[in-house]
Motif scaffolding. Structure first.
Motif, short mmCIF file in Angstrom:
data_model
loop_
_atom_site.label_atom_id
_atom_site.label_comp_id
_atom_site.label_asym_id
_atom_site.label_seq_id
_atom_site.Cartn_x
_atom_site.Cartn_y
_atom_site.Cartn_z
N ARG A 137 0.82 -1.22 0.00
CA ARG A 137 0.00 0.00 0.00
C ARG A 137 0.86 1.27 0.00
N HIS A 138 2.02 1.20 -0.58
CA HIS A 138 2.91 2.37 -0.62
C HIS A 138 2.28 3.52 -1.41
N SER A 139 1.41 3.20 -2.35
CA SER A 139 0.79 4.26 -3.14
C SER A 139 -0.20 5.09 -2.32
N TYR A 140 -0.64 4.57 -1.19
CA TYR A 140 -1.57 5.31 -0.35
C TYR A 140 -0.85 6.26 0.63
N PHE A 141 0.46 6.14 0.75
CA PHE A 141 1.19 7.01 1.67
C PHE A 141 1.03 8.45 1.20
N PRO A 142 1.00 9.43 2.15
CA PRO A 142 1.28 9.31 3.60
C PRO A 142 0.09 8.96 4.45
N ASN A 143 -0.90 8.32 3.91
CA ASN A 143 -2.04 7.88 4.71
C ASN A 143 -1.55 6.87 5.76
N PRO A 144 -1.81 7.11 7.08
CA PRO A 144 -1.25 6.23 8.13
C PRO A 144 -2.08 4.96 8.37
N LEU A 145 -3.13 4.73 7.58
CA LEU A 145 -4.02 3.61 7.86
C LEU A 145 -3.31 2.25 7.82
N PRO A 146 -2.39 1.99 6.87
CA PRO A 146 -1.70 0.69 6.89
C PRO A 146 -0.89 0.48 8.17
N LEU A 147 -0.24 1.56 8.65
CA LEU A 147 0.54 1.42 9.88
C LEU A 147 -0.37 1.17 11.09
N ILE A 148 -1.53 1.85 11.10
CA ILE A 148 -2.49 1.60 12.17
C ILE A 148 -2.98 0.15 12.12
N ALA A 149 -3.22 -0.36 10.90
CA ALA A 149 -3.66 -1.76 10.76
C ALA A 149 -2.59 -2.72 11.26
N MET A 150 -1.33 -2.39 10.96
CA MET A 150 -0.22 -3.25 11.43
C MET A 150 -0.14 -3.24 12.95
N PHE A 151 -0.27 -2.06 13.57
CA PHE A 151 -0.23 -1.97 15.03
C PHE A 151 -1.40 -2.72 15.64
N THR A 152 -2.57 -2.65 15.01
CA THR A 152 -3.75 -3.34 15.54
C THR A 152 -3.55 -4.84 15.55
N ALA A 153 -2.88 -5.37 14.53
CA ALA A 153 -2.64 -6.81 14.48
C ALA A 153 -1.82 -7.29 15.66
N PHE A 154 -0.89 -6.42 16.15
CA PHE A 154 -0.03 -6.80 17.27
C PHE A 154 -0.49 -6.18 18.58
N LEU A 155 -1.70 -5.65 18.63
CA LEU A 155 -2.20 -5.00 19.84
C LEU A 155 -2.18 -5.89 21.07
N PRO A 156 -2.48 -7.21 20.97
CA PRO A 156 -2.44 -8.04 22.19
C PRO A 156 -1.07 -8.11 22.85
N ILE A 157 0.02 -7.90 22.08
CA ILE A 157 1.36 -8.02 22.66
C ILE A 157 1.64 -6.89 23.64
N PRO A 158 1.51 -5.60 23.27
CA PRO A 158 1.74 -4.55 24.28
C PRO A 158 0.72 -4.57 25.41
N LEU A 159 -0.52 -4.95 25.12
CA LEU A 159 -1.49 -5.05 26.20
C LEU A 159 -1.08 -6.10 27.23
N PHE A 160 -0.50 -7.17 26.75
CA PHE A 160 -0.06 -8.23 27.66
C PHE A 160 1.22 -7.83 28.38
N ALA A 161 2.19 -7.28 27.63
CA ALA A 161 3.50 -6.98 28.23
C ALA A 161 3.43 -5.81 29.21
N VAL A 162 2.62 -4.81 28.91
CA VAL A 162 2.59 -3.60 29.74
C VAL A 162 1.50 -3.67 30.79
N PHE A 163 0.30 -4.07 30.40
CA PHE A 163 -0.84 -4.02 31.32
C PHE A 163 -1.23 -5.39 31.87
N GLY A 164 -0.60 -6.44 31.40
CA GLY A 164 -0.90 -7.77 31.91
C GLY A 164 -2.20 -8.35 31.42
N VAL A 165 -2.74 -7.82 30.31
CA VAL A 165 -3.99 -8.35 29.76
C VAL A 165 -3.69 -9.67 29.04
#
Length: 440
Positions: free
Chosen positions: A70-98
């Protein structure tokens, strides 16, 4: 002098401040690492770390590929937000213990895939996020949640396929939809297989624990039988020798005869102590030098010990004793030992008859004595009788114990296998096979 004195002092001050800053940063990092490690160890899933890391790396590769597409959509941050959302359980577990609950994994995967697919590209990698998450959910979730997520993931792909066809003007459906659906199903199957493997591992661990406990119980009972037989034999003969010594001193004043009886009692006591040490030494895990167990060839000496102790024994044997070496010979010796000890204990003064016969296919031992006066002897009682029956059962023999026409009779027969050479290897499966627990 002043310049040279001040420069090192300032340098040392900067070094000390840098060390303090490093220590101040390092301490929270170490605490964070230790906290994450404790949370991981507290998880109810005991999959190897390599499996978990492998799934996360696969998810990282897929999301990075989807972002690059999705490089053609840059600088739209939506792909990066989607990537962070895929790994959201990891920081929730490591930082908050979820804890990574299956529902959280499902939501993060479906939201991430949806954010990616809002910006469609040809040959999209984004749906493979659902494949990885489907495997993760199936590996830890109950069957209902697993099937539900698979259906929701497939429904999401169908919805985007229909939305692209109706609203995005291209009139093109989602490219590779059958492949994505098949990938979700395969990911689900892989996760289910991992979960079944974990369940079977738990079951096997439990079965091994049960088998170990049963084997340990059987080994303790076997050693208890050995110690019981040794002690009963040695004490019976020792008491007979002591009785003979007392009578020799009281009635005849025969010191030499009393000394001979005491010497025999001392010899048998030392022999019994050696037998007990050897038997208890089987519990030691260290390699030790173990003396050979008594066999059928030692029955002659056994009868001689009882005769020297004053017990009248009519003994006769026939056949080749070499044919009963091994476990059968040891069982014959112990059963004869226990039978004669019972004669000395329960029928003092009675004569005993011992017949040992070895044929081409069968070895038998018969010990008979007159019934003592008084109430009848209780059958099936005592650890000695149970021990004799257990020995016979483990070796596939037959035994009968009880009163008969000639008095109290113990009759045991063992089949001779492989030319009569029965070894402990034929007994081990019987020792390890689960059996009903006996009353001790």
């Amino acid at each position: 002098m002043e310049v040279t004195d001040t420069v090192p002092a300032s340098t040392a001050g900067r070094v000390s401040r840098l060390s303090a800053l490093t220590a101040g940063v390092r301490a929270p990092v170490l605490r964070f690492r230790d906290g994450v490690r404790e949370r991981i160890e507290a998880l109810p899933f005991d999959y190897p770390p390599a499996v978990i890391v492998g799934a996360d790396l696969a998810l990282l590769v897929i999301t990075v590929a989807a972002v690059v597409q999705r490089h053609s959509y840059f600088p739209n941050p939506l792909p990066l937000i989607a990537m962070f959302t895929a790994f959201l359980p990891i920081p929730l577990f490591a930082v908050f213990g979820v804890k990574p609950h299956p529902v959280l994994l499902k939501l993060s995967g479906m939201v991430s895939c949806a954010l990616f697919m809002i910006q469609p590209v040809p040959a999209d990698f984004a749906p493979f996020v659902l494949v990885i998450v489907a495997g993760e959910v199936a590996a830890i979730a109950p069957r209902g949640l697993t099937i539900g997520f698979s259906l929701l993931a497939i429904a999401q792909l169908l919805a985007f396929d229909l939305a692209g066809y109706l609203h995005w003007g291209s009139g093109e459906r989602l490219e590779g939809l059958p492949m994505y659906v098949l990938g979700i199903l395969l990911g689900t199957f892989a996760g289910v297989m991992l979960q079944y493997q974990r369940r079977f591992l738990y079951q096997e661990r439990e079965n091994q624990s049960i088998r170990a406990v049963r084997a340990a119980d059987e080994e303790r009972r076997r050693i208890a039988r050995e110690v019981h037989d040794v002690i009963a034999h040695s004490l019976s003969i020792t008491l007979l020798h002591l009785t003979a010594a007392r009578r020799a001193l009281q009635t005849d004043d025969d010191v030499d005869e009393a000394v001979d009886a005491l010497v025999d009692a001392e010899r048998l006591g030392r022999q019994a102590m050696a037998d007990i040490r050897r038997t208890v030494g089987m519990l030691d895990t260290q390699p030790t030098r173990i003396a050979p167990e008594p066999s059928a060839a030692d029955i002659d000496e056994l009868v001689g010990d009882f005769r020297r102790a004053g017990l009248t024994v009519d003994y006769r044997r026939t056949g080749d004793l070499a044919a009963v070496e091994g476990a059968v010979g040891h069982a014959l010796y112990r059963i004869g030992q226990e039978s004669l000890a019972n004669v000395a204990k329960h029928a003092p003064g009675a004569a005993a008859t011992v017949r040992l016969e070895v044929g081409p296919e069968l070895a038998s031992l018969v010990v008979t004595n007159a019934l003592p006066a008084g109430p009848p002897v209780r059958r099936d009682g005592g650890m000695g009788l149970r021990g004799m029956r257990k020995r016979t059962e483990l070796l596939g023999g037959t035994i009968s114990i009880g009163p008969g026409d000639d008095g109290w009779t113990v009759r045991v027969e063992f089949p001779l296998k492989s030319g009569g050479c029965t070894t402990l290897s034929t007994v081990l499966p019987g020792l390890l096979r689960p059996r009903p627990q006996e009353d001790m």
